[in-house]
Design an enzyme around this catalytic site. Structure first.
Site, PDB file in Angstrom:
ATOM      1  N   SER A 232      44.336  41.754  46.321  1.00 56.54           N
ATOM      2  CA  SER A 232      44.267  41.405  45.005  1.00 56.54           C
ATOM      3  C   SER A 232      43.863  39.950  44.698  1.00 56.54           C
ATOM      4  O   SER A 232      44.167  38.903  45.338  1.00 56.54           O
ATOM      5  CB  SER A 232      45.575  41.772  44.269  1.00 56.54           C
ATOM      6  OG  SER A 232      45.161  41.384  42.810  1.00 56.54           O
ATOM      7  N   ASP A 233      42.680  39.808  43.622  1.00 57.40           N
ATOM      8  CA  ASP A 233      42.431  38.763  43.217  1.00 57.40           C
ATOM      9  C   ASP A 233      43.817  38.281  42.275  1.00 57.40           C
ATOM     10  O   ASP A 233      44.485  39.186  41.780  1.00 57.40           O
ATOM     11  CB  ASP A 233      41.342  38.724  42.579  1.00 57.40           C
ATOM     12  CG  ASP A 233      40.709  37.331  41.968  1.00 57.40           C
ATOM     13  OD1 ASP A 233      41.320  36.395  42.623  1.00 57.40           O
ATOM     14  OD2 ASP A 233      39.829  37.359  41.282  1.00 57.40           O
ATOM     15  N   LYS A 234      43.709  37.151  41.572  1.00 56.77           N
ATOM     16  CA  LYS A 234      44.780  36.750  40.687  1.00 56.77           C
ATOM     17  C   LYS A 234      44.197  36.781  39.212  1.00 56.77           C
ATOM     18  O   LYS A 234      44.559  37.630  38.681  1.00 56.77           O
ATOM     19  CB  LYS A 234      45.259  35.380  40.954  1.00 56.77           C
ATOM     20  CG  LYS A 234      46.346  34.745  40.079  1.00 56.77           C
ATOM     21  CD  LYS A 234      46.302  33.531  40.104  1.00 56.77           C
ATOM     22  CE  LYS A 234      45.449  32.677  39.122  1.00 56.77           C
ATOM     23  NZ  LYS A 234      45.639  31.537  38.488  1.00 56.77           N
TER      24      LYS A 234
ATOM     25  N   LEU B 276      44.452  36.393  46.800  1.00 56.79           N
ATOM     26  CA  LEU B 276      43.686  35.721  47.149  1.00 56.79           C
ATOM     27  C   LEU B 276      43.346  34.950  45.746  1.00 56.79           C
ATOM     28  O   LEU B 276      43.022  35.439  44.607  1.00 56.79           O
ATOM     29  CB  LEU B 276      42.215  36.439  47.675  1.00 56.79           C
ATOM     30  CG  LEU B 276      42.280  37.377  48.716  1.00 56.79           C
ATOM     31  CD1 LEU B 276      41.041  38.128  49.082  1.00 56.79           C
ATOM     32  CD2 LEU B 276      42.841  36.648  50.042  1.00 56.79           C
TER      33      LEU B 276
END
Length: 716
Positions: A45-47, A340
């Site tokens: 997952s991106d933030k 990430l």
């Protein structure tokens, strides 16, 4: 067909997966989605926009070495709670302003109070940098209350909105200039409209990590304003500013620890001769046919030097609602989560705590390039030495962490592991000699946080409420509990057993069975009777395999069996002149007149399924799955949420119902790409066809005003 219905009727119309704010329903793009989701073990997952709302608000800032802003972030509250510290709520001032994109409160800056600051000139440069250094387009009425901004990113929009609230109101853009209404600059309560000529825009990209604008004041002053990541801006600063650099870095670390997104602001005064010489090179690079982007970056670096540090901004991007509970549930279900992010190490760790991804009970392995040894080498400026030191440090830390993790794994210590690694170390850890160790360490870790990375990545058997209460049920899918060779062997064994039952029972009936005429049953009689037994047995076996039986299951099973009888009735009752004498004509009617047939279709399925019934009973009693235990525990309790309630939310407002109706319209997309084809007319067209009012959306505005030709410089 069943999988297709699951996707279109259950997933796509599940109100629990409908996002009201963005008017986005779930959309299953594969019929195997249910099975695939049940076997997910790793989640990347991106933030921004995933864990967070992607709704940026200007929250704090540092100007000339002084911190401004009194608010407390969600991450700060989570960190304080983790450490057992109680934070007192900060009361907002009566003159504070809170609008979309701006959540700042400090009486020392608002309403022109910055004129009384220790250094009002640096404050003025800070606000002008916010108002000038961007590619935002204003829309609507040219008044602070009604104007709207279209920006390439919400961060840019938040910075321009902040400038407006500080008294530097950007309200108009032309291809060659912008206009800013500046308040409280000369006298309190006074304002003046100022036009700034935009000479060049040096755009942001993932390599440069900064953006610059070269502008000319009405007085003739030439200024380059620059904003970007601190790691980039600090490399471009002039010498002799150690004090403000050190103080601002401390503020950056404080903002980062609070989970805020930071940018550094700087400027440089230019003279006409310097600019003319540089602009010629810029025009040549802009006209290059090969490696144009690379040449533009190189030319930009020629003028983005000897900058004067103004300060930094801190923008808050709040967490999505329910993120901590969701991540905790996924973690308990055995899913390993990788986050990430481009944030600093401290920021990433604190956000991981706020999201419940990392807790104090977990053993944390931190591999970072922000060590004293590496910083000392970097200060010496030897790139080769720096690379060697970082590589050695990463190798040493990776081996140490892996050895410790394997110790916990071998001793069966019930301790969850978390790995935190920054982008610079990750680059070296992915080296062919080290990537195997990184892989083993990450696979043993329950959570992995990669910070400072580049932007270049159940079934209906237990109710929805119970699956959330006991997420460990999900681990059965990850471990392939239902797809092992042992399970396949059991199914194959009982299939062989059932085939023997069909054969010998039907053959026995054929040797002694007689119809009403006293004739022995023939090939067509025995075959029809055997296939009828197969149809009944298979459908009943499917019913036994269901862990949760609804009326739709009963309808489908009964319908399948009745469908066979309807087919054989019609097929047996039709005879043509081309049929041979031994055809199936009238055979089902003959069979149904004998007691052998009725005894067979009752006895054969019972005997064939007896083995399955006994095996399932023994397995459920002596070696039950986790979901079977919960079924027994809650079998007398009604469902907390029924399927109709999941599918249709009765509490939608009329506006939400309209938006949901629009979301369910055909998803048409333009076949063209580019700015000229970005008009969103398709959604409105299909909405009108369905009688739903769908207003046009504003265009997404990206970069502009950067492609400028040579300009004649007038000395002033």
């Amino acid at each position: 067909m069943i999988k297709f219905v699951q996707c279109t009727q259950f997933i796509n119309k599940d109100m629990n997966m409908y996002h009201r704010e963005s008017n986005t329903p779930a959309l299953a793009r594969t019929s195997n989605l249910n099975e695939e989701l049940g076997q997910v073990e790793y989640l990347f997952s991106d933030k921004t926009g995933t864990l967070t709302r992607n709704c940026m608000e200007f929250f704090k800032c540092s100007i000339g070495g002084e911190v401004y802003g009194t608010g407390v972030t969600e991450v700060e509250r989570a960190a304080a709670q983790r450490n057992g510290v109680k934070l007192e709520e900060v009361q907002r001032s009566t003159d504070s302003v809170h609008e979309k994109g701006f959540n700042f409160d400090d009486t020392r800056l608002m309403c022109g109070a910055w004129r009384n600051a220790r250094d009002p000139d640096i404050c003025k440069e800070f606000f002008r940098c916010l108002a000038i250094c961007h590619t935002v387009l204003p829309e609507g009425d040219e008044s602070p209350e009604k104007i709207t901004y279209q920006a390439a990113s919400p961060d840019e929009s938040a910075l321009v909105i902040a400038a407006k609230n500080f008294g530097f109101f950007f309200y108009r853009r032309t291809p060659t200039a912008i206009r800013v209404r500046e308040s409280h600059v000369e006298k309190m309560g006074k304002f003046q409209d100022v036009g700034y000529e935009i000479l060049n825009v040096l755009e942001f990209n993932s390599t440069r990590k900064c953006q610059s604008v070269i502008c000319r004041y009405p007085t003739g002053r030439l200024v380059l304003y620059c904003k970007g990541a601190d790691s980039v801006i600090y490399e471009k600063l002039a010498g002799g500013m150690d004090s403000i650099k050190r103080t601002t870095r401390e503020h950056l670390e404080r903002f980062g620890a609070a989970g805020l997104r930071t940018l550094c602001l700087a400027y440089r005064d230019l003279n006409n001769q310097m600019y003319e010489e540089w602009n010629e090179k810029f025009i040549q690079a802009k006209s290059a046919l090969r490696e144009r982007e690379k040449k533009l970056d190189e030319v930009a670096d020629l003028i983005e030097r000897e900058l004067i540090l103004i300060g930094c901004t801190a923008i808050e991007d709040k967490l999505q609602e329910g993120v901590p509970a969701c991540i905790e549930t996924l973690s308990r279900a055995g899913i390993k989560i990788w986050i990430l992010t481009g944030d600093k190490l401290e920021t990433a760790i604190n956000i991981a705590y706020a999201c419940s991804l990392i807790s104090n009970e977990m053993k944390q392995f931190i591999i970072s390039s922000e060590t004293k040894e590496i910083r000392e080498v970097e200060d010496r400026g030897d790139a080769l030495e720096t690379a060697q030191v970082i590589e050695d440090t990463v190798k040493r830390d990776l081996e140490r962490c892996l050895e410790e993790a394997e110790y916990y794994d071998n001793t069966r210590t019930q301790l969850d592991l978390a790995l935190v690694i920054d982008g610079k170390c990750l680059m070296y850890a992915l080296d062919p000699q080290l990537r195997g160790k990184l892989l083993r360490l990450s696979m043993m870790s329950k959570a992995v946080v990669c910070c400072r990375v580049s932007p270049l990545q159940k079934a209906q058997d237990v109710s929805a409420s119970l699956s959330k209460k006991y997420p460990q049920l999900y681990q059965e899918g990850i471990k392939n509990m239902f797809f092992k060779w042992r399970v396949l062997a059991v199914w194959a064994f009982f299939a062989f057993y059932q085939s023997l039952i069909f054969f010998y029972f039907c053959v026995a009936a054929s040797t002694k069975g007689q119809n009403l005429s006293g004739k022995m049953l023939g090939l067509w009689d025995v075959g029809t009777m055997a296939f009828t037994c197969v149809v009944i047995t298979v459908n009943l076996r499917l019913l036994m395999a269901c862990n949760f039986i609804t009326r739709w299951h009963n309808y489908s099973i009964a319908g399948s069996i009745l469908g066979w009888f309807l087919f054989i009735f019609l097929y047996s009752g039709i005879r043509t002149r081309h049929d041979r004498q031994e055809n199936i004509y009238y055979v089902i009617y003959v069979l149904m007149s004998t007691w052998y047939f009725w005894l067979s279709i009752v006895l054969v399925p019972l005997v064939a399924l007896l083995g399955d019934f006994l095996f399932q009973g023994l397995q459920r009693w002596f070696a039950p799955y986790d979901y079977q235990i919960l079924q027994e525990k809650y079998k007398n309790q009604p469902e907390e949420i029924s399927r109709p309630q999941l599918m249709e939310n009765p509490h939608l407002t009329p506006d939400e119902e309209r938006r949901l109706a629009i979301a369910r319209l055909p998803l048409e997309r333009s076949k063209h790409t580019g700015f000229a084809f970005d008009s969103p007319g398709f959604e409105s067209f299909f909405a009108l066809q369905q009688g739903v009012s769908a207003p046009h959306k504003a265009w997404d505005v990206a970069r502009r005003a950067s492609m400028k030709g040579p300009r004649r410089i007038v000395n002033g």
